[in-house]
Write an enzyme that holds these catalytic residues in place. Structure first.
Site, mmCIF file in Angstrom:
data_model
loop_
_atom_site.group_PDB
_atom_site.id
_atom_site.type_symbol
_atom_site.label_atom_id
_atom_site.label_comp_id
_atom_site.label_asym_id
_atom_site.label_seq_id
_atom_site.Cartn_x
_atom_site.Cartn_y
_atom_site.Cartn_z
ATOM 1 N N HIS A 1 -8.419 8.766 4.932
ATOM 2 C CA HIS A 1 -7.795 7.769 5.808
ATOM 3 C C HIS A 1 -8.056 8.140 7.269
ATOM 4 O O HIS A 1 -8.190 9.315 7.591
ATOM 5 C CB HIS A 1 -6.281 7.726 5.572
ATOM 6 C CG HIS A 1 -5.908 7.249 4.197
ATOM 7 N ND1 HIS A 1 -5.114 7.974 3.347
ATOM 8 C CD2 HIS A 1 -6.217 6.111 3.537
ATOM 9 C CE1 HIS A 1 -4.938 7.302 2.214
ATOM 10 N NE2 HIS A 1 -5.605 6.167 2.303
ATOM 11 N N GLY A 2 -8.099 7.142 8.144
ATOM 12 C CA GLY A 2 -8.327 7.418 9.571
ATOM 13 C C GLY A 2 -9.811 7.463 9.885
ATOM 14 O O GLY A 2 -10.619 6.880 9.159
ATOM 15 N N THR B 1 -7.620 1.378 9.394
ATOM 16 C CA THR B 1 -7.893 1.909 10.742
ATOM 17 C C THR B 1 -8.760 0.951 11.555
ATOM 18 O O THR B 1 -8.515 0.749 12.754
ATOM 19 C CB THR B 1 -8.569 3.293 10.616
ATOM 20 O OG1 THR B 1 -7.694 4.139 9.866
ATOM 21 C CG2 THR B 1 -8.821 3.917 11.973
ATOM 22 N N HIS C 1 -9.999 4.032 -1.283
ATOM 23 C CA HIS C 1 -9.194 4.177 -0.056
ATOM 24 C C HIS C 1 -10.079 4.773 1.035
ATOM 25 O O HIS C 1 -11.109 5.357 0.754
ATOM 26 C CB HIS C 1 -7.995 5.100 -0.335
ATOM 27 C CG HIS C 1 -6.898 4.396 -1.064
ATOM 28 N ND1 HIS C 1 -5.700 4.093 -0.479
ATOM 29 C CD2 HIS C 1 -6.835 3.893 -2.323
ATOM 30 C CE1 HIS C 1 -4.943 3.454 -1.355
ATOM 31 N NE2 HIS C 1 -5.600 3.313 -2.488
ATOM 32 N N GLY C 2 -9.648 4.639 2.275
ATOM 33 C CA GLY C 2 -10.399 5.258 3.380
ATOM 34 C C GLY C 2 -11.706 4.544 3.664
ATOM 35 O O GLY C 2 -12.736 5.178 3.912
ATOM 36 N N ASP D 1 0.834 -1.207 0.000
ATOM 37 C CA ASP D 1 0.000 0.000 0.000
ATOM 38 C C ASP D 1 0.872 1.262 0.000
ATOM 39 O O ASP D 1 1.953 1.277 0.615
ATOM 40 C CB ASP D 1 -0.851 -0.063 1.288
ATOM 41 C CG ASP D 1 -2.056 0.855 1.272
ATOM 42 O OD1 ASP D 1 -2.504 1.231 0.173
ATOM 43 O OD2 ASP D 1 -2.564 1.177 2.374
ATOM 44 N N HIS D 2 0.425 2.319 -0.646
ATOM 45 C CA HIS D 2 1.028 3.668 -0.582
ATOM 46 C C HIS D 2 2.548 3.699 -0.485
ATOM 47 O O HIS D 2 3.114 4.167 0.515
ATOM 48 C CB HIS D 2 0.475 4.431 0.624
ATOM 49 C CG HIS D 2 -0.942 4.868 0.448
ATOM 50 N ND1 HIS D 2 -1.311 5.874 -0.402
ATOM 51 C CD2 HIS D 2 -2.075 4.394 1.007
ATOM 52 C CE1 HIS D 2 -2.626 6.016 -0.354
ATOM 53 N NE2 HIS D 2 -3.114 5.128 0.487
ATOM 54 N N ASN E 1 -10.173 -0.534 0.772
ATOM 55 C CA ASN E 1 -9.075 -0.586 1.745
ATOM 56 C C ASN E 1 -9.565 -0.351 3.170
ATOM 57 O O ASN E 1 -10.245 0.637 3.441
ATOM 58 C CB ASN E 1 -8.045 0.500 1.420
ATOM 59 C CG ASN E 1 -7.248 0.182 0.169
ATOM 60 O OD1 ASN E 1 -7.477 -0.830 -0.488
ATOM 61 N ND2 ASN E 1 -6.312 1.050 -0.159
#
Ligand code: 13P
Length: 290
Positions: free
Chosen positions: A180-181, A233, A208-209, A82-83, A230
């Site tokens: 994200h988060g 968290t 994402h997120g 990832d990333h 994805n």
């Protein structure tokens, strides 16, 4: 069974109208929980690794663990990086046995992003490994990448068409308003932008997120063609909350393996909930029966 590439399982998912969960694992315990949950629900799955996890455990060692887990699984398993902002690390993971890697050069101007991604995509293609790329900037903190709310911006549709065509990527991650988060309020997702991108980019799409999106948002995105979601968290939270709860409740416990078993069960349940939401349950059986 042999590992699968992320692109091949995403193409089937797009065609059949479901999405595959990509769970950012942290170690052998969490990877085993993800694989077991997928086996229990007969679902294909993606073991996703953040760069910091790879750096902490080491490329070769982590590859060994994940490959053993993946090839012994009763369901198709892909292993994804990832990333990653470092082409050298992405290439090391390709060589070590990851079946897909994300080269995240989304912070660079479009032509530089394309040139850097192309280097990794050309290398990976020769090894049968898929490459994911991103455009726009997904807000929030993911691993070592922190994008403030001011810096976060949505993908430009015209740029997406050029990028997908010229970078050599297999899988596209457009920034459409997820983060994200943890979300502070209800995220505003730009579904129309996602629809427009689907028209000009003929590749499997990643969201994402995923942590904290509503069931309704997942369903809508999947219906519109998202085939990889994805989740990082939620796994970290489940890990820490379940460990904390166990240690408070059983403060005299003397066997760490019981703690591990408790945490593993909690992560397995969290993964199963997401697999059910993504419509992936039973999909491996359905595929075998075709
Ligand atoms: P979350 O932080 O919402 O789980 O997102 C994970 C992710 O997109 C990893 O790339």
């Amino acid at each position: 069974m042999p590992l699968v590439t992320t692109r091949e399982i995403m193409e089937i998912a797009t065609e059949k109208g479901y999405a595959i969960g990509a769970f950012n694992i942290l170690n052998e315990l969490t990877a085993r929980a993800v694989v077991r949950a997928s086996e229990e629900l007969a679902a294909p799955v993606i073991l996703q690794t953040s760069v910091s996890t790879v750096q902490q455990i080491g490329v070769e060692y982590l590859a060994g663990v994940l490959r053993i887990l993946g090839t012994n699984a009763k369901v198709p398993v892909a292993i994804h990086l990832d990333h990653c902002r470092e082409p050298a690390l992405a290439i090391a993971c390709v060589d070590a046995g990851w079946t897909s890697v994300m080269l995240d050069a989304s912070h660079l101007p479009l032509h530089e992003n394309i040139a850097l991604t192309r280097q990794v995509a050309d290398y990976a293609r020769n090894k049968g490994v898929s490459v994911e790329g991103e455009l726009g900037a997904v807000g929030g903190v993911e691993d070592q990448i922190n994008v403030s709310l001011n810096e976060a911006h949505l993908v430009n549709v015209a740029d997406a068409a050029v990028y997908a065509h010229e970078s050599g990527i297999d899988i596209f991650a457009p920034a459409i308003g997820t983060a994200h988060g943890l979300y502070r309020g209800t995220p505003e997702l730009d579904y129309e932008r996602f629809r427009a991108i689907r028209k000009v980019v003929p590749l499997p799409m990643v969201i994402h997120g995923g942590t904290g999106l509503s069931a309704e948002a997942f369903l809508k995105l999947i219906e519109m063609g998202a085939s990889k979601i994805n989740i990082s968290t939620a796994l970290k939270q489940t890990y820490l909350c379940s460990a904390r709860e166990f240690l408070v409740r059983r403060s005299q416990e003397t066997d760490p393996l019981r703690l591990d078993a408790h945490v593993e069960r909690a992560i397995r349940e969290m993964v199963k909930e997401h697999i059910a939401l993504f419509g992936t349950k039973g999909r491996y059986m359905a595929r075998k029966a075709r």
